[in-house]
Design a protein around this motif. Structure first.
Motif, short mmCIF file in Angstrom:
data_model
loop_
_atom_site.label_atom_id
_atom_site.label_comp_id
_atom_site.label_asym_id
_atom_site.label_seq_id
_atom_site.Cartn_x
_atom_site.Cartn_y
_atom_site.Cartn_z
N ILE A 61 0.85 -1.18 0.00
CA ILE A 61 0.00 0.00 0.00
C ILE A 61 0.89 1.23 0.00
N ILE A 62 0.57 2.19 -0.85
CA ILE A 62 1.28 3.47 -0.81
C ILE A 62 0.47 4.41 0.06
N VAL A 63 1.14 4.96 1.08
CA VAL A 63 0.49 5.95 1.95
C VAL A 63 1.27 7.24 1.87
N HIS A 64 0.55 8.35 1.95
CA HIS A 64 1.16 9.67 2.04
C HIS A 64 0.91 10.16 3.46
N VAL A 65 1.96 10.55 4.13
CA VAL A 65 1.82 11.01 5.50
C VAL A 65 2.43 12.40 5.66
N VAL A 66 1.80 13.17 6.53
CA VAL A 66 2.35 14.46 6.92
C VAL A 66 2.86 14.27 8.35
N ILE A 67 4.10 14.69 8.56
CA ILE A 67 4.78 14.46 9.83
C ILE A 67 5.04 15.79 10.53
N THR A 68 4.85 15.82 11.82
CA THR A 68 5.19 16.90 12.74
C THR A 68 4.29 18.13 12.63
N ARG A 70 1.35 20.36 10.07
CA ARG A 70 0.43 20.29 8.93
C ARG A 70 1.01 20.96 7.68
N GLU A 71 1.86 21.96 7.86
CA GLU A 71 2.44 22.69 6.73
C GLU A 71 3.49 21.89 5.97
N ASN A 72 3.99 20.81 6.56
CA ASN A 72 5.02 20.00 5.89
C ASN A 72 4.45 19.28 4.68
N ASP A 73 5.32 19.07 3.69
CA ASP A 73 4.91 18.31 2.52
C ASP A 73 4.67 16.85 2.90
N PRO A 74 3.68 16.21 2.27
CA PRO A 74 3.47 14.79 2.53
C PRO A 74 4.65 13.97 2.03
N ALA A 75 4.95 12.90 2.74
CA ALA A 75 5.98 11.95 2.33
C ALA A 75 5.28 10.65 1.94
N ALA A 76 5.73 10.04 0.86
CA ALA A 76 5.11 8.80 0.38
C ALA A 76 5.93 7.60 0.84
N PHE A 77 5.21 6.57 1.28
CA PHE A 77 5.84 5.35 1.74
C PHE A 77 5.19 4.16 1.06
N LEU A 78 6.00 3.20 0.63
CA LEU A 78 5.50 1.92 0.14
C LEU A 78 5.49 1.00 1.35
#
Length: 144
Positions: A61-68, A70-78
């Motif tokens: 599953i590919i998920v996009h997460v925002v860390i720390t 809300r203004e941060n760019d989402p990071a994609a993880f497989l």
């Protein structure tokens, strides 16, 4: 290892992003030689069937997460689902995965969305600037 607060999570489904309504979450960079990350999200019970099926079938599953923030760019993880536990009021979903390049980036999706909504010229620029910072959901959610 480094631990970060998970602000939001979306599933990448074809060309759409599906928001996961979450109560809380965290993400851990294991800082190992494989580049492994752990993502734990506390979400509504309605997500249990989807994530349990992915766990049972070993589906990626590919998920996009925002860390720390809300203004941060989402990071994609497989990712792959390691564990799904039903708790009293929420489900604990644990994923393991690696950082990956997203299929398409957020600014492009936002621009497409605004153009589809009929924004043009100065109005388009104003809305884009406002929403690129706020990072609202830009696509209609699909049922998971």
């Amino acid at each position: 290892m480094k631990t970060f607060k998970l602000i939001s999570m979306q599933l990448a489904d074809d060309d759409a992003l599906v928001d996961i309504e979450m109560e809380d979450g965290l993400i851990i960079n294991k800082e190992d030689e494989k580049g492994t990350w752990l993502v734990e999200v506390f979400a509504d019970h309605k997500y249990i069937p989807f994530f349990q099926d992915a766990c049972d079938t070993d589906k990626e599953i590919i998920v996009h997460v925002v860390i720390t923030k809300r203004e941060n760019d989402p990071a994609a993880f497989l990712t792959k689902v390691c564990c799904v536990k039903k708790l009293k009021t929420h489900a604990s979903i644990l994923l393991t995965g690696k950082l990956t390049k997203p299929k398409s980036d957020y600014p492009e999706k936002l621009l497409e969305y605004l153009l589809d909504k009929g924004y043009k010229g100065e109005e388009l620029l104003t809305e884009f600037k406002k929403k690129i910072i706020a990072r609202p959901q830009i696509l209609q959610p699909k049922n998971v």
